[in-house]
Design an enzyme around this catalytic site. Structure first.
Site, PDB file in Angstrom:
ATOM      1  CB  VAL A 131      26.643  54.939  77.543  1.00 11.33           C
ATOM      2  CG1 VAL A 131      27.504  53.695  77.783  1.00 11.33           C
ATOM      3  CG2 VAL A 131      26.506  55.721  78.849  1.00 11.33           C
ATOM      4  CD  GLU A 132      25.608  50.961  73.532  1.00 13.92           C
ATOM      5  OE1 GLU A 132      26.578  50.674  72.807  1.00 13.92           O
ATOM      6  OE2 GLU A 132      25.137  50.165  74.364  1.00 13.92           O
ATOM      7  CB  THR A 133      27.590  56.007  69.337  1.00 11.83           C
ATOM      8  OG1 THR A 133      26.337  56.698  69.433  1.00 11.83           O
ATOM      9  CG2 THR A 133      27.356  54.532  69.055  1.00 11.83           C
TER      10      THR A 133
END
Length: 353
Positions: A131-133
């Site tokens: 989700v982050e990167t």
């Protein structure tokens, strides 16, 4: 300790052209020069007192530039403006799910060691990084020095918070012997595979591959161990339930405060009294976080979240974020069980009997 140098770029002609192009910004850029700003000087004093070289700090802040785009981006975060069905669609595509399974396979040893040491399953760690990167593919294109300087000295409400992040960032860059003007991240100053803000980097980053550096920018093993450590420090319960499915009325009862990022504090009995009930048997006194997810078709999906859901919201204080991480983790685990194929691919290619 070796002081990391700043690298100059271009000759005299290039420098002159850059100066002319930058003249409209000079007043803004000078805002971060310690020689021009008492607030910046005070910040330099505090960080220097922690052992960071003063001249290095002065050079760093002279390289910081004000960025209006950073302030604009702070007011437009998706977590504040989207309903669940739209937010979910960003992160639950087939490609990201399969990439998550591949990411686990590529770093299987690190994931298994992280689970053994911290009790956090591989799919949850991968869900966070996914989700982050997108597993390190998209780590941000804002200079962290610019973002944090802009927010520290110009954000109308959270300047003090970002000032602390800027100070932590400068300490990290100095200790890691890297040029702070070269490090990039999100508009809010989050960095690397797991998008740790600087104070989280200081508190939770670990040297998981034993090379002597806590490198979240380019080392996936350190990122895997650091995410697991973050969860363990926030009291992740190994084997604990993240949520239970529930059912309820068409419109969420107004007497219940749904979708909060607090610890589980509403009893199953309280929810049952307004028509929201779990689809499996739970003790009436069980405390949960009630969730009402807008499915985009006029219906609401109810869930009851447990303590581990709350732990995920310590990473990002949004129920949308926590649920996206959870469902991405579930989907990655399913792909892993199917041997690296998505559910759609599996149903299309299994032989008929």
């Amino acid at each position: 300790m070796k002081v990391p140098p700043f690298q100059g770029k271009g000759g005299v002609g290039a420098a002159l052209c850059m100066l002319l192009a930058a003249m409209p910004m000079m007043a803004q850029a000078a805002d971060f020069d310690p020689a021009e700003s008492a607030k910046v000087r005070a910040m330099v004093d505090r960080v220097a007192a922690e052992g960071v070289d003063r001249e290095w700090l002065n050079d760093a802040m002279r390289h910081a530039h004000f960025q209006t785009s950073v302030l604009d981006a702070m007011s437009g975060a998706a977590e504040y403006h989207m309903t669940w069905h739209r937010y979910r669609g960003i992160f639950l595509g087939d490609e990201r799910i399969n990439e998550g399974a591949a990411f686990i396979e590529a770093h299987r040893d690190a994931f298994e060691r992280a689970e053994q040491q911290y009790g956090v399953p591989p799919e949850i760690i991968a869900g966070i990084i996914g989700v982050e990167t997108r597993y390190g593919q998209i780590t941000g294109d804002h200079r962290v020095l610019d973002s944090l300087s802009t927010l520290a000295f110009h954000h109308p409400r959270r300047g003090d918070f970002f000032l602390g992040e800027l100070e932590a960032f400068l300490q990290i860059a100095y200790e890691q012997e890297v040029d702070p003007s070269e490090l990039k991240g999100s508009y809010a100053g989050a960095m690397g595979y797991p998008q740790f803000i600087p104070t989280s980097y200081q508190a939770y980053a670990v040297d998981f591959n034993g090379d002597g550096h806590r490198n979240l920018w380019t080392d996936p093993e350190d990122a895997i161990g650091s995410v697991a450590n973050y969860f363990a420090e926030h009291r992740w319960q190994p084997g604990g339930v993240i949520y239970w499915e529930a059912q309820g009325p068409t419109t969420p009862p107004s007497s219940i405060d749904f979708n909060r990022d607090d610890r589980p504090d509403v009893s199953v009995a309280e929810l049952a009294a307004v028509g929201v009930t779990p689809t499996e048997s739970l003790p009436a006194e069980q405390r949960v976080v009630p969730l009402a997810l807008d499915m985009g078709d006029g219906t609401t999906r109810y869930r009851m979240a447990g303590e581990n859901f709350y732990v995920i919201t310590r990473y990002n204080h949004s129920y949308l974020y926590a649920m996206a991480v959870t469902e991405l983790a579930e989907a990655i685990a399913e792909v892993e069980q199917l041997g690296g194929r998505s559910w759609l691919q599996a149903t299309e290619t299994e032989p008929q009997t």
